[in-house]
Design a protein around this motif. Structure first.
Motif, PDB file in Angstrom:
ATOM      1  N   ILE A 272      38.032 110.190  43.857  1.00  0.00           N
ATOM      2  CA  ILE A 272      37.381 108.884  43.935  1.00  0.00           C
ATOM      3  C   ILE A 272      35.873 109.003  43.683  1.00  0.00           C
ATOM      4  O   ILE A 272      35.260 108.105  43.106  1.00  0.00           O
ATOM      5  CB  ILE A 272      37.675 108.195  45.288  1.00  0.00           C
ATOM      6  N   ARG A 273      35.281 110.149  44.046  1.00  0.00           N
ATOM      7  CA  ARG A 273      33.832 110.287  43.839  1.00  0.00           C
ATOM      8  C   ARG A 273      33.466 110.213  42.349  1.00  0.00           C
ATOM      9  O   ARG A 273      32.398 109.745  41.990  1.00  0.00           O
ATOM     10  CB  ARG A 273      33.290 111.572  44.470  1.00  0.00           C
ATOM     11  N   PHE A 274      34.365 110.680  41.487  1.00  0.00           N
ATOM     12  CA  PHE A 274      34.079 110.586  40.050  1.00  0.00           C
ATOM     13  C   PHE A 274      34.661 109.317  39.438  1.00  0.00           C
ATOM     14  O   PHE A 274      34.061 108.716  38.558  1.00  0.00           O
ATOM     15  CB  PHE A 274      34.617 111.811  39.310  1.00  0.00           C
ATOM     16  N   MET A 275      35.847 108.895  39.896  1.00  0.00           N
ATOM     17  CA  MET A 275      36.508 107.762  39.233  1.00  0.00           C
ATOM     18  C   MET A 275      35.836 106.426  39.532  1.00  0.00           C
ATOM     19  O   MET A 275      35.925 105.494  38.755  1.00  0.00           O
ATOM     20  CB  MET A 275      37.991 107.697  39.616  1.00  0.00           C
ATOM     21  N   SER A 276      35.135 106.310  40.669  1.00  0.00           N
ATOM     22  CA  SER A 276      34.448 105.041  40.912  1.00  0.00           C
ATOM     23  C   SER A 276      33.369 104.851  39.846  1.00  0.00           C
ATOM     24  O   SER A 276      33.102 103.740  39.401  1.00  0.00           O
ATOM     25  CB  SER A 276      33.887 104.963  42.326  1.00  0.00           C
ATOM     26  N   LYS A 277      32.789 105.965  39.377  1.00  0.00           N
ATOM     27  CA  LYS A 277      31.782 105.862  38.309  1.00  0.00           C
ATOM     28  C   LYS A 277      32.467 105.617  36.962  1.00  0.00           C
ATOM     29  O   LYS A 277      31.966 104.874  36.116  1.00  0.00           O
ATOM     30  CB  LYS A 277      30.949 107.138  38.228  1.00  0.00           C
ATOM     31  N   ALA A 278      33.634 106.256  36.758  1.00  0.00           N
ATOM     32  CA  ALA A 278      34.317 106.132  35.459  1.00  0.00           C
ATOM     33  C   ALA A 278      34.738 104.688  35.206  1.00  0.00           C
ATOM     34  O   ALA A 278      34.687 104.208  34.066  1.00  0.00           O
ATOM     35  CB  ALA A 278      35.527 107.058  35.407  1.00  0.00           C
ATOM     36  N   ALA A 279      35.155 103.980  36.271  1.00  0.00           N
ATOM     37  CA  ALA A 279      35.555 102.581  36.085  1.00  0.00           C
ATOM     38  C   ALA A 279      34.351 101.769  35.606  1.00  0.00           C
ATOM     39  O   ALA A 279      34.463 100.942  34.697  1.00  0.00           O
ATOM     40  CB  ALA A 279      36.090 102.024  37.398  1.00  0.00           C
ATOM     41  N   LEU A 280      33.188 102.033  36.186  1.00  0.00           N
ATOM     42  CA  LEU A 280      31.988 101.289  35.778  1.00  0.00           C
ATOM     43  C   LEU A 280      31.571 101.669  34.356  1.00  0.00           C
ATOM     44  O   LEU A 280      31.068 100.838  33.603  1.00  0.00           O
ATOM     45  CB  LEU A 280      30.839 101.566  36.751  1.00  0.00           C
ATOM     46  N   ARG A 281      31.834 102.925  33.978  1.00  0.00           N
ATOM     47  CA  ARG A 281      31.530 103.316  32.585  1.00  0.00           C
ATOM     48  C   ARG A 281      32.421 102.554  31.616  1.00  0.00           C
ATOM     49  O   ARG A 281      32.028 102.253  30.489  1.00  0.00           O
ATOM     50  CB  ARG A 281      31.701 104.829  32.407  1.00  0.00           C
TER      51      ARG A 281
ATOM     52  N   ASN B 140      43.812 112.042  30.770  1.00  0.00           N
ATOM     53  CA  ASN B 140      42.606 112.422  31.523  1.00  0.00           C
ATOM     54  C   ASN B 140      41.575 111.294  31.444  1.00  0.00           C
ATOM     55  O   ASN B 140      41.291 110.802  30.363  1.00  0.00           O
ATOM     56  CB  ASN B 140      42.035 113.764  31.047  1.00  0.00           C
ATOM     57  N   THR B 141      41.063 110.891  32.590  1.00  0.00           N
ATOM     58  CA  THR B 141      40.201 109.708  32.723  1.00  0.00           C
ATOM     59  C   THR B 141      40.682 108.583  31.792  1.00  0.00           C
ATOM     60  O   THR B 141      39.927 108.121  30.926  1.00  0.00           O
ATOM     61  CB  THR B 141      38.703 110.024  32.459  1.00  0.00           C
ATOM     62  N   PRO B 142      41.930 108.139  31.962  1.00  0.00           N
ATOM     63  CA  PRO B 142      42.520 107.241  30.965  1.00  0.00           C
ATOM     64  C   PRO B 142      41.837 105.877  30.853  1.00  0.00           C
ATOM     65  O   PRO B 142      41.764 105.328  29.756  1.00  0.00           O
ATOM     66  CB  PRO B 142      43.968 107.080  31.437  1.00  0.00           C
ATOM     67  N   PHE B 143      41.317 105.343  31.955  1.00  0.00           N
ATOM     68  CA  PHE B 143      40.688 104.015  31.856  1.00  0.00           C
ATOM     69  C   PHE B 143      39.424 104.099  30.998  1.00  0.00           C
ATOM     70  O   PHE B 143      39.236 103.329  30.061  1.00  0.00           O
ATOM     71  CB  PHE B 143      40.352 103.469  33.255  1.00  0.00           C
ATOM     72  N   MET B 144      38.559 105.058  31.325  1.00  0.00           N
ATOM     73  CA  MET B 144      37.296 105.179  30.596  1.00  0.00           C
ATOM     74  C   MET B 144      37.568 105.445  29.106  1.00  0.00           C
ATOM     75  O   MET B 144      36.985 104.804  28.239  1.00  0.00           O
ATOM     76  CB  MET B 144      36.475 106.316  31.223  1.00  0.00           C
ATOM     77  N   LEU B 145      38.511 106.368  28.834  1.00  0.00           N
ATOM     78  CA  LEU B 145      38.775 106.707  27.430  1.00  0.00           C
ATOM     79  C   LEU B 145      39.405 105.536  26.668  1.00  0.00           C
ATOM     80  O   LEU B 145      39.118 105.346  25.480  1.00  0.00           O
ATOM     81  CB  LEU B 145      39.688 107.932  27.345  1.00  0.00           C
ATOM     82  N   SER B 146      40.229 104.743  27.350  1.00  0.00           N
ATOM     83  CA  SER B 146      40.836 103.596  26.663  1.00  0.00           C
ATOM     84  C   SER B 146      39.763 102.578  26.291  1.00  0.00           C
ATOM     85  O   SER B 146      39.746 102.052  25.171  1.00  0.00           O
ATOM     86  CB  SER B 146      41.885 102.920  27.558  1.00  0.00           C
ATOM     87  N   THR B 147      38.841 102.310  27.228  1.00  0.00           N
ATOM     88  CA  THR B 147      37.781 101.335  26.920  1.00  0.00           C
ATOM     89  C   THR B 147      36.875 101.875  25.818  1.00  0.00           C
ATOM     90  O   THR B 147      36.356 101.123  25.004  1.00  0.00           O
ATOM     91  CB  THR B 147      36.918 101.032  28.158  1.00  0.00           C
ATOM     92  N   TRP B 148      36.701 103.167  25.788  1.00  0.00           N
ATOM     93  CA  TRP B 148      35.836 103.832  24.800  1.00  0.00           C
ATOM     94  C   TRP B 148      36.353 103.618  23.375  1.00  0.00           C
ATOM     95  O   TRP B 148      35.605 103.584  22.414  1.00  0.00           O
ATOM     96  CB  TRP B 148      35.760 105.306  25.188  1.00  0.00           C
ATOM     97  N   LYS B 149      37.686 103.486  23.235  1.00  0.00           N
ATOM     98  CA  LYS B 149      38.286 103.244  21.913  1.00  0.00           C
ATOM     99  C   LYS B 149      38.480 101.747  21.678  1.00  0.00           C
ATOM    100  O   LYS B 149      38.272 101.250  20.570  1.00  0.00           O
ATOM    101  CB  LYS B 149      39.670 103.920  21.836  1.00  0.00           C
ATOM    102  N   ILE B 150      38.931 101.033  22.704  1.00  0.00           N
ATOM    103  CA  ILE B 150      39.341  99.636  22.511  1.00  0.00           C
ATOM    104  C   ILE B 150      38.133  98.714  22.390  1.00  0.00           C
ATOM    105  O   ILE B 150      38.130  97.796  21.550  1.00  0.00           O
ATOM    106  CB  ILE B 150      40.280  99.206  23.672  1.00  0.00           C
TER     107      ILE B 150
END
Ligand code: NAD
Length: 503
Positions: free
Chosen positions: A113-122, A167-177
């Protein structure tokens, strides 16, 4: 109540709906079953089934591709300012549900959670950044000549397929979409079968924020059927892929008959080179962060430490002490630094390198063992006394596992750093500016940081060389991929046209 208990309680609230209905495919704004029935997604924390997931096949991809093609003209022709507004709304809506995204991502993938809370905002930032580029991306260049006004315009390439890893699927999906939508393309997204939760949240959030139906479609399923069908579909003009290098090669083959444009972000075995003259305290922090954060399941991780022999013993001793103190635990506990690996298969693969390292003659200086028997936990691991021809130095392990290799001269460091099939990132630690310039110029990698960990800056190009990828994302590079350049020449003067067949 502890922070962990609070997070577990909140997660249960967020998951209840998935447990009732499962995760459906989303096509043209409708929930759809998969033609292949369902498969199940499990949590790596305790191996429990999270929920059923619609199993999409070529049949579902066909329906989704047609939906994306039908939705394309209206999205392409929408005024750029309106498209920008919708994408900014999506960013705000992601931010509003960032906690839900982060908790679901942790439970689905084992990320902390310490990293993923930031990844969601990214993820929100990816939408915001590309929304702001929309107006510029539609513009062309006007080039004057004496008799022609040459206009270069850019048009969205059409409906596209996006295939993402676990791996970090939410951040990577937004990065492409996000850039695909910003460019005016419509999308069929096939998320990784091992992490379907947050892809579902993304399409739902985007529609609620005003993205018209059919612009973003999500079909769950496996690579060899749903993924392959996406690459082969004639209505889809391009595939943006993130995943393993050997899958990247399949993507290219599968898209050959329909002449797909491909963008590939693939694997890495990235070197971090620490010279004796570096700021060793900062280098130590960065070396640890770049391999042990995000469970080491990160394409840009520095998994090979090249350490100058003059400082090797001291640096490795400090490294061992720190690695042994890294806290492995429940991913929803904010104190946890490493969570469980994503699946049994991946856990077995990473753990298999403990014996491989010993057999090849390396020393297991820290970790090298699995933890407990309920989830996919293992100790952060450091191999020392390694050489670059060992499997632990050549193969992408993709876990919290670092291989340390000594060198004595700059030339030797460069030779070892480049002696790999990959070329995604490189990290160089030295206070000698001339050396940094010389070294980075010859280092074979798409992205290099000097005296720094990986700090992503959205306007800069992101991508790898060699087996690490083809093409670049970020800033205007994303629009190069998702748009076609079109030239139109207007005659502005009586230039001479060659006359054929005239007496
Ligand atoms: P993977 O290649 O196994 O799977 C990625 C996606 O491809 C999944 O959605 C999968 O279903 C799909 N797929 C598999 N076979 C397919 C086929 N024949 N046709 C179409 N789709 C297919 O990768 P993974 O194990 O999920 O992810 C880890 C890998 O991703 C690592 O190698 C990592 O380095 C890489 N990665 C690279 C970057 C980057 O930016 N370079 C970023 C993140 C991850």
């Amino acid at each position: 109540m502890s922070a962990l208990d609070t997070n577990i309680e909140k997660l249960a609230g967020f998951l209840a709906r998935f447990q009732d209905t499962g995760i459906k495919n989303r096509i043209a704004g409708q929930d759809c079953d998969g033609a292949g029935g369902v498969f199940q997604t499990r949590s790596p924390v305790d191996r429990s089934v999270i929920c059923d997931v619609a199993h999409g096949t070529a049949q579902d991809i066909d329906v989704a591709a047609k939906a994306a093609a039908d939705a394309f003209p209206a999205w392409r022709d929408m005024p750029a300012t309106q498209r920008r507004k919708i994408l900014l709304n999506v960013a705000d809506a992601i931010e509003a549900r960032a906690e839900e995204i982060a908790l679901c991502e942790c439970w689905d993938t084992g990320q902390t959670i310490r990293f993923m809370s930031k990844a969601a905002l990214r993820g929100a930032e990816n939408f915001r950044f590309f929304a702001d580029q929309v107006v510029q991306a539609c513009d062309g260049q006007h080039l004057k000549s004496p008799t022609l006004m040459n206009v270069t315009s850019r048009v969205p390439i059409g409906p596209v397929g996006v295939i993402t890893p676990w791996n970090t699927p939410f951040m990577l999906s937004t990065w492409k979409i996000a850039p695909a939508l910003a460019a005016g393309c419509t999308v069929v997204h096939k998320p990784a079968e091992d992490s379907p939760l947050t892809a579902r949240l993304l399409v739902e959030i985007a529609e609620e924020a005003g993205l018209p139906k059919g612009i973003l479609n999500t079909v769950n399923g496996y690579g060899p059927d749903a993924g392959k069908a996406l690459c082969e579909h004639p209505l889809l003009k391009a595939i943006a892929f993130v995943g393993e290098s050997r899958t990247g090669s399949e993507i290219v083959k599968q898209g050959a008959d329909t002449l797909k444009r491909n963008h590939l972000e693939l694997g890495g075995k990235n070197p971090v080179i620490v010279f004796g003259d570096a700021d060793l305290d900062r280098a130590l922090d960065a070396v640890i962060f770049m391999i042990y954060s995000i469970n080491g399941e990160r394409c840009t991780s520095s998994s090979r430490l090249l350490i100058q022999d003059t400082i090797k013993d001291k640096f490795e001793a400090q490294l061992i002490e720190r690695v042994n103190r890294i806290k492995v635990g429940h991913p929803l506990d904010p104190a946890t630094e490493i969570g469980p690996l994503v699946t049994q298969k991946h856990f077995d693969k990473v753990a298999s390198y403990f014996d491989i390292a010993r057999q090849d003659g390396a020393t297991v200086a820290a970790g090298g063992e699995t933890l407990g028997d309920t989830g996919f936990f293992l100790r952060p691991t450091l191999f020392t006394n390694a050489t670059n021809d060992m499997r632990i130095a050549r193969e992408e392990i993709f876990g919290p596992v670092l291989t340390s290799i000594p060198f004595s001269t700059e030339d030797e460091a460069l030779r070892i750093a480049n002696d790999t099939q990959y070329g995604l990132t490189g990290y160089v630690w030295t206070n000698d500016l001339t050396r940094a310039l010389r070294f980075t110029d010859r280092l074979e990698a798409g992205m290099i940081w000097v005296n720094s960990e990986n700090v992503r800056h959205l306007p800069t190009p992101f991508g790898g060389v060699k087996a690490s990828g083809m093409g670049r994302d970020g800033g205007d590079w994303s629009f190069e991929f998702y748009m076609e350049q079109k030239h139109i020449g207007f005659a502005t003067g009586p230039h001479k046209i060659m006359q054929l067949g005239k007496a």
